[in-house]
Motif scaffolding. Structure first.
Motif, PDB file in Angstrom:
ATOM      1  N   PHE A 274      37.486   6.127  72.345  1.00  0.00           N
ATOM      2  CA  PHE A 274      38.671   5.274  72.405  1.00  0.00           C
ATOM      3  C   PHE A 274      39.863   6.090  72.884  1.00  0.00           C
ATOM      4  CE2 PHE A 274      38.080   6.931  68.127  1.00  0.00           C
ATOM      5  CZ  PHE A 274      39.295   7.531  67.862  1.00  0.00           C
ATOM      6  N   ALA A 275      40.900   5.404  73.357  1.00  0.00           N
ATOM      7  CA  ALA A 275      42.129   6.062  73.828  1.00  0.00           C
ATOM      8  C   ALA A 275      43.184   4.981  74.027  1.00  0.00           C
ATOM      9  CB  ALA A 275      41.860   6.841  75.118  1.00  0.00           C
ATOM     10  N   LYS A 276      43.957   5.109  75.099  1.00  0.00           N
ATOM     11  CA  LYS A 276      44.969   4.134  75.516  1.00  0.00           C
ATOM     12  C   LYS A 276      45.803   3.589  74.362  1.00  0.00           C
ATOM     13  CE  LYS A 276      43.012   2.733  79.990  1.00  0.00           C
ATOM     14  NZ  LYS A 276      44.123   3.122  80.859  1.00  0.00           N
ATOM     15  N   ALA A 277      45.413   2.422  73.791  1.00  0.00           N
ATOM     16  CA  ALA A 277      46.271   1.709  72.838  1.00  0.00           C
ATOM     17  C   ALA A 277      46.327   2.335  71.463  1.00  0.00           C
ATOM     18  CB  ALA A 277      45.803   0.259  72.716  1.00  0.00           C
ATOM     19  N   VAL A 278      45.524   3.351  71.180  1.00  0.00           N
ATOM     20  CA  VAL A 278      45.441   3.909  69.829  1.00  0.00           C
ATOM     21  C   VAL A 278      46.794   4.392  69.325  1.00  0.00           C
ATOM     22  CG1 VAL A 278      44.668   6.154  70.719  1.00  0.00           C
ATOM     23  CG2 VAL A 278      44.269   5.596  68.338  1.00  0.00           C
ATOM     24  N   ALA A 279      47.628   4.951  70.193  1.00  0.00           N
ATOM     25  CA  ALA A 279      48.968   5.378  69.787  1.00  0.00           C
ATOM     26  C   ALA A 279      50.039   4.718  70.657  1.00  0.00           C
ATOM     27  CB  ALA A 279      49.104   6.892  69.836  1.00  0.00           C
ATOM     28  N   ASN A 280      49.687   3.607  71.267  1.00  0.00           N
ATOM     29  CA  ASN A 280      50.630   2.783  72.036  1.00  0.00           C
ATOM     30  C   ASN A 280      51.359   3.548  73.147  1.00  0.00           C
ATOM     31  OD1 ASN A 280      51.439  -0.137  71.753  1.00  0.00           O
ATOM     32  ND2 ASN A 280      53.462   0.748  71.950  1.00  0.00           N
ATOM     33  N   GLY A 281      50.721   4.591  73.668  1.00  0.00           N
ATOM     34  CA  GLY A 281      51.312   5.305  74.792  1.00  0.00           C
ATOM     35  C   GLY A 281      51.512   6.784  74.571  1.00  0.00           C
ATOM     36  N   LEU A 282      51.575   7.233  73.325  1.00  0.00           N
ATOM     37  CA  LEU A 282      51.586   8.671  73.100  1.00  0.00           C
ATOM     38  C   LEU A 282      50.176   9.201  73.370  1.00  0.00           C
ATOM     39  CD1 LEU A 282      53.785   9.277  69.932  1.00  0.00           C
ATOM     40  CD2 LEU A 282      54.441   9.237  72.333  1.00  0.00           C
ATOM     41  N   PRO A 283      50.059  10.430  73.895  1.00  0.00           N
ATOM     42  CA  PRO A 283      48.740  10.951  74.268  1.00  0.00           C
ATOM     43  C   PRO A 283      47.825  11.092  73.050  1.00  0.00           C
ATOM     44  CG  PRO A 283      50.490  12.240  75.293  1.00  0.00           C
ATOM     45  CD  PRO A 283      51.141  11.358  74.272  1.00  0.00           C
ATOM     46  N   LEU A 284      46.755  10.304  73.029  1.00  0.00           N
ATOM     47  CA  LEU A 284      45.791  10.373  71.936  1.00  0.00           C
ATOM     48  C   LEU A 284      44.510   9.661  72.343  1.00  0.00           C
ATOM     49  CD1 LEU A 284      45.375  11.350  69.009  1.00  0.00           C
ATOM     50  CD2 LEU A 284      46.073   9.064  68.257  1.00  0.00           C
ATOM     51  N   SER A 285      43.397  10.305  72.060  1.00  0.00           N
ATOM     52  CA  SER A 285      42.088   9.686  72.265  1.00  0.00           C
ATOM     53  C   SER A 285      41.143  10.245  71.222  1.00  0.00           C
ATOM     54  CB  SER A 285      41.558   9.995  73.672  1.00  0.00           C
ATOM     55  OG  SER A 285      41.221  11.378  73.800  1.00  0.00           O
ATOM     56  N   GLY A 286      39.942   9.703  71.174  1.00  0.00           N
ATOM     57  CA  GLY A 286      39.016  10.234  70.194  1.00  0.00           C
ATOM     58  C   GLY A 286      37.635   9.634  70.298  1.00  0.00           C
ATOM     59  N   ILE A 287      36.763  10.113  69.435  1.00  0.00           N
ATOM     60  CA  ILE A 287      35.419   9.561  69.319  1.00  0.00           C
ATOM     61  C   ILE A 287      35.130   9.309  67.844  1.00  0.00           C
ATOM     62  CG2 ILE A 287      34.513  10.609  71.420  1.00  0.00           C
ATOM     63  CD1 ILE A 287      33.198  12.774  69.699  1.00  0.00           C
ATOM     64  N   ALA A 288      34.356   8.256  67.576  1.00  0.00           N
ATOM     65  CA  ALA A 288      33.855   7.958  66.239  1.00  0.00           C
ATOM     66  C   ALA A 288      32.339   7.995  66.331  1.00  0.00           C
ATOM     67  CB  ALA A 288      34.340   6.583  65.778  1.00  0.00           C
ATOM     68  N   VAL A 289      31.722   8.858  65.536  1.00  0.00           N
ATOM     69  CA  VAL A 289      30.296   9.156  65.659  1.00  0.00           C
ATOM     70  C   VAL A 289      29.596   8.834  64.340  1.00  0.00           C
ATOM     71  CG1 VAL A 289      28.616  10.957  66.221  1.00  0.00           C
ATOM     72  CG2 VAL A 289      30.921  11.040  67.222  1.00  0.00           C
ATOM     73  N   ARG A 290      28.462   8.167  64.415  1.00  0.00           N
ATOM     74  CA  ARG A 290      27.673   7.936  63.215  1.00  0.00           C
ATOM     75  C   ARG A 290      27.410   9.261  62.509  1.00  0.00           C
ATOM     76  NH1 ARG A 290      22.535   5.657  65.289  1.00  0.00           N
ATOM     77  NH2 ARG A 290      21.871   6.212  63.179  1.00  0.00           N
ATOM     78  N   GLU A 291      27.598   9.267  61.194  1.00  0.00           N
ATOM     79  CA  GLU A 291      27.546  10.523  60.440  1.00  0.00           C
ATOM     80  C   GLU A 291      26.224  11.265  60.637  1.00  0.00           C
ATOM     81  OE1 GLU A 291      29.383  11.943  56.314  1.00  0.00           O
ATOM     82  OE2 GLU A 291      27.910  10.322  56.073  1.00  0.00           O
ATOM     83  N   SER A 292      25.113  10.537  60.687  1.00  0.00           N
ATOM     84  CA  SER A 292      23.810  11.187  60.842  1.00  0.00           C
ATOM     85  C   SER A 292      23.680  11.903  62.173  1.00  0.00           C
ATOM     86  CB  SER A 292      22.691  10.160  60.693  1.00  0.00           C
ATOM     87  OG  SER A 292      22.821   9.113  61.643  1.00  0.00           O
ATOM     88  N   ILE A 293      24.447  11.466  63.167  1.00  0.00           N
ATOM     89  CA  ILE A 293      24.458  12.118  64.482  1.00  0.00           C
ATOM     90  C   ILE A 293      25.458  13.265  64.483  1.00  0.00           C
ATOM     91  CG2 ILE A 293      25.002  11.777  66.932  1.00  0.00           C
ATOM     92  CD1 ILE A 293      24.025   8.862  66.547  1.00  0.00           C
ATOM     93  N   ALA A 294      26.636  13.026  63.899  1.00  0.00           N
ATOM     94  CA  ALA A 294      27.690  14.054  63.867  1.00  0.00           C
ATOM     95  C   ALA A 294      27.222  15.322  63.172  1.00  0.00           C
ATOM     96  CB  ALA A 294      28.929  13.493  63.165  1.00  0.00           C
ATOM     97  N   GLU A 295      26.344  15.186  62.201  1.00  0.00           N
ATOM     98  CA  GLU A 295      25.866  16.360  61.459  1.00  0.00           C
ATOM     99  C   GLU A 295      25.023  17.303  62.311  1.00  0.00           C
ATOM    100  OE1 GLU A 295      23.854  14.475  58.251  1.00  0.00           O
ATOM    101  OE2 GLU A 295      25.660  14.302  56.991  1.00  0.00           O
ATOM    102  N   LYS A 296      24.590  16.843  63.476  1.00  0.00           N
ATOM    103  CA  LYS A 296      23.737  17.657  64.346  1.00  0.00           C
ATOM    104  C   LYS A 296      24.538  18.466  65.365  1.00  0.00           C
ATOM    105  CE  LYS A 296      19.973  14.277  63.968  1.00  0.00           C
ATOM    106  NZ  LYS A 296      19.106  13.331  64.690  1.00  0.00           N
ATOM    107  N   VAL A 297      25.854  18.349  65.333  1.00  0.00           N
ATOM    108  CA  VAL A 297      26.724  19.033  66.293  1.00  0.00           C
ATOM    109  C   VAL A 297      27.189  20.358  65.690  1.00  0.00           C
ATOM    110  CG1 VAL A 297      28.823  18.847  67.674  1.00  0.00           C
ATOM    111  CG2 VAL A 297      27.454  16.804  67.212  1.00  0.00           C
ATOM    112  N   HIS A 298      27.071  21.444  66.464  1.00  0.00           N
ATOM    113  CA  HIS A 298      27.349  22.753  65.874  1.00  0.00           C
ATOM    114  C   HIS A 298      28.842  23.095  65.841  1.00  0.00           C
ATOM    115  CE1 HIS A 298      26.827  23.978  70.201  1.00  0.00           C
ATOM    116  NE2 HIS A 298      27.865  24.729  69.905  1.00  0.00           N
ATOM    117  N   LEU A 299      29.190  23.883  64.871  1.00  0.00           N
ATOM    118  CA  LEU A 299      30.574  24.285  64.628  1.00  0.00           C
ATOM    119  C   LEU A 299      31.177  24.990  65.848  1.00  0.00           C
ATOM    120  CD1 LEU A 299      32.878  24.627  62.525  1.00  0.00           C
ATOM    121  CD2 LEU A 299      31.842  26.818  61.923  1.00  0.00           C
ATOM    122  N   GLY A 300      32.378  24.576  66.219  1.00  0.00           N
ATOM    123  CA  GLY A 300      33.102  25.211  67.315  1.00  0.00           C
ATOM    124  C   GLY A 300      32.857  24.574  68.676  1.00  0.00           C
TER     125      GLY A 300
END
Length: 436
Positions: A274-300
């Protein structure tokens, strides 16, 4: 004054940065913009679907100022701070699906897509990403977001080589079906092609990490896929251990009449960008990941200097608060009915309108020379938007052939202002046809 700024733009700004409307705006007020000469415009662009709560929203200004007085910047990889964590929690709570989500923030849609792909590749141990023709996922040069963008000109011209491991499939663009079928008689020929041809000639399913899909194509011209396509695609992905990355960069945050466009299709994405409307024009984007998937991503492997800036996150929290308090998804759906009714009336009046489509307040018309041949008419599309600007309405063009007029008014637009903008669009089509 306008000419001064336009001339200085020519002198100092790279010509590769396009300018669609040759005006200089200096102030905004909800659904209105004002130029250097004081002329007032109804804004149906919202900064390309960004200022969903209107220009210079007082509540958002207060939230930004309050945070600015506390903490302007610190990198989340060095120190923790409340607005980042609080917004991550809120995004997780409103994300589609039953499983808890883990969230991370960046600055732009391109960054969100690149990092969503990083997560998918790490979590699956696979390399290939499948995206769609006519899509737009960003301009990150040699990152996968640009490779996944399904339009060559102007985004990919002379940018080769693109990031490896990204393949493109035909999108279920039923109005311009590449297989020359008619929906629903086609039996979802584009999906059948993917199952029976693509996976045999390009990559088998066990090599594919994720499918990256806009549930409504934004830059592609507000193309809405059939619900059954999305549901059957998701079933295929699940049966083959392939993740679904849902690109909500343009369609998310209530614009379609639901908080997320994917909610119209009754499927749960594995990763959402997601991005764009999340902060109504201030620079911001992100991802939302299912927890079982996020746990497989390594630190850093994820992070950045500016992603999730304290001020942007504080405004993002206020955006979510207002959207919930004022039930803006329902308002977008209601305003969308007004827009669709008027656009369908225009369709009956003007043969140059080949298609009317969209969800919620995210609506568009596709302009053609002939309804039977569906030949795009880029010239008259431009004349319509130029005429509308002269009359005080700002519109924006999209589509593979630059012949789609997309409507992106803010969710907070007053009904009478919306209706006046639609009147101007109608008048502009009529006047453009006279000039043809």
């Amino acid at each position: 004054m306008t000419e001064k700024y336009l001339q200085e733009r020519k002198d100092y700004v790279m010509s590769a940065v396009p300018l669609y409307h040759p005006i200089t705006v200096v102030r905004g007020e909800n659904a209105f913009l004002f130029d250097t000469e004081g002329k007032k415009y109804i804004d149906f662009t919202s900064g390309i679907g960004v200022t969903s709560l209107g220009h210079a929203n007082p509540e958002l200004i207060d939230a930004a100022v309050e945070q600015l007085r506390k903490l302007w910047h610190i990198s989340i990889v060095n120190l923790n701070y409340p607005s980042y964590v609080e917004l991550a929690k809120k995004i997780s709570e409103v994300s589609p699906g039953k499983e808890k989500k883990r969230v991370a923030f960046w600055n732009s849609g391109s960054e969100a897509i690149d990092n969503a792909i990083k997560v998918a590749r790490q979590a699956t141990g696979r390399h290939v990403i499948v995206a769609f023709e006519n899509a737009f996922h960003g301009r990150s040069t040699y990152g996968p977001a640009l490779a996944a963008t399904g339009k060559y000109m102007p985004y990919k011209e002379s940018m080769e080589p693109f990031s490896q491991g990204v393949e493109l499939l035909p999108y279920p663009y039923c109005y311009r079906c590449p297989f020359r079928h008619e929906y629903p008689e086609c039996g979802l020929a584009c999906l059948d092609y993917m199952k029976k041809w693509f996976t045999h000639t390009r990559y088998p399913p066990n090599r594919i990490a994720a499918f990256l899909m806009e549930m409504i194509q934004g830059e592609g011209g507000f193309v809405v896929p059939p619900k059954e396509y999305v549901k059957e695609l998701k079933s295929f992905l699940e049966s083959n251990g392939i993740l679904l990355i849902d690109d909500e960069v343009q369609a998310g945050f209530a614009r379609t009449g639901k908080m997320w466009a994917v909610e119209h299709f009754d499927v749960e994405p594995d990763i959402m960008a997601f991005a764009k409307a999340v902060a109504n024009g201030l620079p911001l984007s992100g991802i939302a990941v299912r927890e079982s998937i996020a746990e497989k991503v390594h630190l850093g492997s994820l992070g950045g200097t500016f992603g999730g800036n304290p001020v942007s996150c504080a405004v993002g929290l206020k955006v979510l608060e207002i959207m919930k308090r004022d039930n803006l998804p329902a308002r977008a759906e209601m305003l969308g009915r007004i827009i669709r009714k008027r656009l369908e009336e225009m369709y009956e009046k003007y043969e140059i309108i080949g298609d009317v489509r969209g969800l919620g307040i995210m609506q568009a018309i596709e302009i053609v020379k002939d309804r039977k041949t569906k030949e795009p008419d880029e010239d008259i599309t431009k004349k319509i938007t130029d005429t509308a600007r002269e009359r005080g309405l700002l519109l924006y063009i999209a589509g593979l052939y630059s012949n789609v007029i997309r409507l992106h008014p803010p969710l907070t637009i007053e009904e009478d202002v919306l209706k006046r903008g639609l009147d101007i669009l109608d008048e502009s089509i009529k006047e453009a046809l006279k000039k043809k």
